[in-house]
Design a protein around this motif. Structure first.
Motif, mmCIF file in Angstrom:
data_model
loop_
_atom_site.group_PDB
_atom_site.id
_atom_site.type_symbol
_atom_site.label_atom_id
_atom_site.label_comp_id
_atom_site.label_asym_id
_atom_site.label_seq_id
_atom_site.Cartn_x
_atom_site.Cartn_y
_atom_site.Cartn_z
ATOM 1 N N VAL A 104 31.306 43.665 95.865
ATOM 2 C CA VAL A 104 32.566 43.953 95.189
ATOM 3 C C VAL A 104 33.376 42.663 95.199
ATOM 4 C CG1 VAL A 104 34.704 45.293 95.234
ATOM 5 C CG2 VAL A 104 32.518 46.389 95.813
ATOM 6 N N ALA A 105 33.630 42.123 94.010
ATOM 7 C CA ALA A 105 34.211 40.788 93.902
ATOM 8 C C ALA A 105 35.552 40.804 93.190
ATOM 9 C CB ALA A 105 33.246 39.874 93.151
ATOM 10 N N LEU A 150 34.542 36.618 96.548
ATOM 11 C CA LEU A 150 35.524 35.976 95.689
ATOM 12 C C LEU A 150 34.752 35.242 94.598
ATOM 13 C CD1 LEU A 150 38.036 34.521 98.323
ATOM 14 C CD2 LEU A 150 38.128 36.724 97.114
ATOM 15 N N HIS A 151 35.049 35.559 93.352
ATOM 16 C CA HIS A 151 34.354 34.957 92.210
ATOM 17 C C HIS A 151 35.338 34.018 91.522
ATOM 18 C CE1 HIS A 151 30.941 35.558 89.194
ATOM 19 N NE2 HIS A 151 31.741 34.651 88.637
ATOM 20 N N ILE A 351 30.035 44.611 91.384
ATOM 21 C CA ILE A 351 31.252 45.100 90.775
ATOM 22 C C ILE A 351 32.280 43.969 90.796
ATOM 23 C CG2 ILE A 351 33.092 46.811 90.840
ATOM 24 C CD1 ILE A 351 30.287 47.978 90.272
ATOM 25 N N GLN A 352 32.867 43.724 89.653
ATOM 26 C CA GLN A 352 33.831 42.622 89.559
ATOM 27 C C GLN A 352 35.161 43.145 89.031
ATOM 28 O OE1 GLN A 352 33.709 39.334 86.366
ATOM 29 N NE2 GLN A 352 32.661 38.417 88.114
ATOM 30 N N TYR A 353 36.236 42.775 89.721
ATOM 31 C CA TYR A 353 37.581 43.124 89.276
ATOM 32 C C TYR A 353 38.289 41.864 88.770
ATOM 33 C CZ TYR A 353 37.364 47.750 91.496
ATOM 34 O OH TYR A 353 37.036 49.045 91.847
#
Length: 354
Positions: A104-105, A150-151, A351-353
């Motif tokens: 989850v990023a 963290l992306h 999953i990216q937010y």
């Protein structure tokens, strides 16, 4: 699509593109000027094993648990395998994160609040919110432990040509170092994302090698900003060919072999057919785990159609899904919940937010 509209200083603009009977996306795009001083700030068997039983696994194992690997792949297709899913590839090297954990990023750039949640909140608040999201995903699917990430957009496409007329801006090391420090504080991994503009992956990946040589640093590449047609970034949607993706795969695989690292993850963004050409030619190798990430926004129906069209129906290896805190709602939809996203086929492991 993220579009650059210059104002003053660090600027994020928005522009609407309408495509008849196709995906419509609106998103922010940075316009960070290069002249500005940077402010501080073995092969998988044909029949995977039975349904997985919940148990945690670390990414530092000396031996790959192939039985668990196969069980989790079955879980990701909700125990309904098809000719396409799960994808048959060689097993990854020991230490692989996927599919043993769901990532989850939080995505963005520290210079711009408009480019994503990573840069939109004060650091402590952002990390606390990321951990809350990770907890929500853990509750929604207790089979897979959640790995926060963290992306960070380390190379940003620009509307101005800038030095070298490459229409891209490389972030300074001190900014990447800040992201690494933030990630370390919550045991997160890091993705460095590249928007090439008029440059190439051959030019932009090597300068990041000192970071990609770190075990917990991985790579993202965004074809939306690869302007092979010579146009200005964000004026149209760009493209990568399988050859571009394979260059990134080969580069990362070389680092893994040479430095004896655990497998790297490569996230490839996609929300249209044209963003990736010749997808069947993309190579999978034990050293690199490829995630095709559906990163368009809009209402749930539009997002689900794009996921089915360009992710489910054009399989590569693993899948991802992006959620936009603002734009999914602003375009008439809502922020999909973990439970809703887990209804996708196959279930995404990234999953990216934004």
């Amino acid at each position: 699509m993220r579009l650059h509209i210059p104002l003053t200083g660090l600027i994020t603009g928005f522009l609407v593109i309408h495509v008849f009977f196709m995906w419509m996306e609106i998103s922010s795009c940075n316009s960070i000027q290069e002249e500005l001083a940077a402010p501080d700030s073995s092969r998988m068997p044909e029949k995977p094993g039975p349904q997985v039983q919940s148990r945690a696994i670390g990414a530092d194992s000396l031996q790959l648990d192939t039985v668990l690997y196969n069980q989790i792949l079955q879980h990701l297709v909700n125990n309904h395998p098809t000719a396409k899913w799960p994808v048959r590839t060689d097993y990854p090297l020991p230490g692989a994160i996927l599919p043993f954990k769901r990532i989850v990023a939080y995505y963005g750039n520290l210079y711009s609040a408009g480019m994503g949640i990573l840069g939109a909140l004060p650091a402590d608040e952002m990390l606390q919110q990321l951990q809350k999201e990770a907890d929500r995903w853990q509750q929604a699917d207790t089979v897979l432990p959640v790995q926060p990430a963290l992306h960070y957009i380390a190379v940003t496409a620009q509307r101005a040509p800038g030095a070298g007329a490459k229409y891209r801006l490389r972030m300074p090391d001190k900014e990447i170092d800040k992201v690494l420090a933030l990630a370390k504080s919550i045991n997160a991994i890091v993705f460095l994302d590249i928007q090439v503009g008029h440059s190439t992956l051959q030019e932009e990946i090597p300068p990041l090698e000192k970071y990609l040589s770190m075990p917990d640093v991985h790579l993202g590449i965004d074809p939306e900003y690869s302007m092979k047609n010579g146009e200005v970034p964000c004026s149209t949607i760009g493209t990568f060919d399988a050859a571009d993706v394979n260059f990134a795969v080969d580069y990362l695989a070389g680092l893994v072999r040479r430095l004896q690292l655990p497998p790297k993850i490569l996230v490839v963004h996609r929300f249209t057919q044209g963003m990736i050409t010749n997808y069947k030619m993309i190579r999978t190798v034990p050293e690199v785990q490829i995630v095709m990430n559906m990163d368009g926004f809009g209402g749930p129906a539009k997002k689900l159609d794009s996921y089915k069209g360009w992710i489910t129906n054009q399989p590569v290896q693993f899948t991802g899904f992006k959620l936009f805190y603002k734009n999914d709602i602003a375009t008439g939809g809502h922020l999909m919940t973990p439970t809703e996203v887990l209804q996708l086929y196959p279930r995404p492991v990234y999953i990216q937010y934004q």
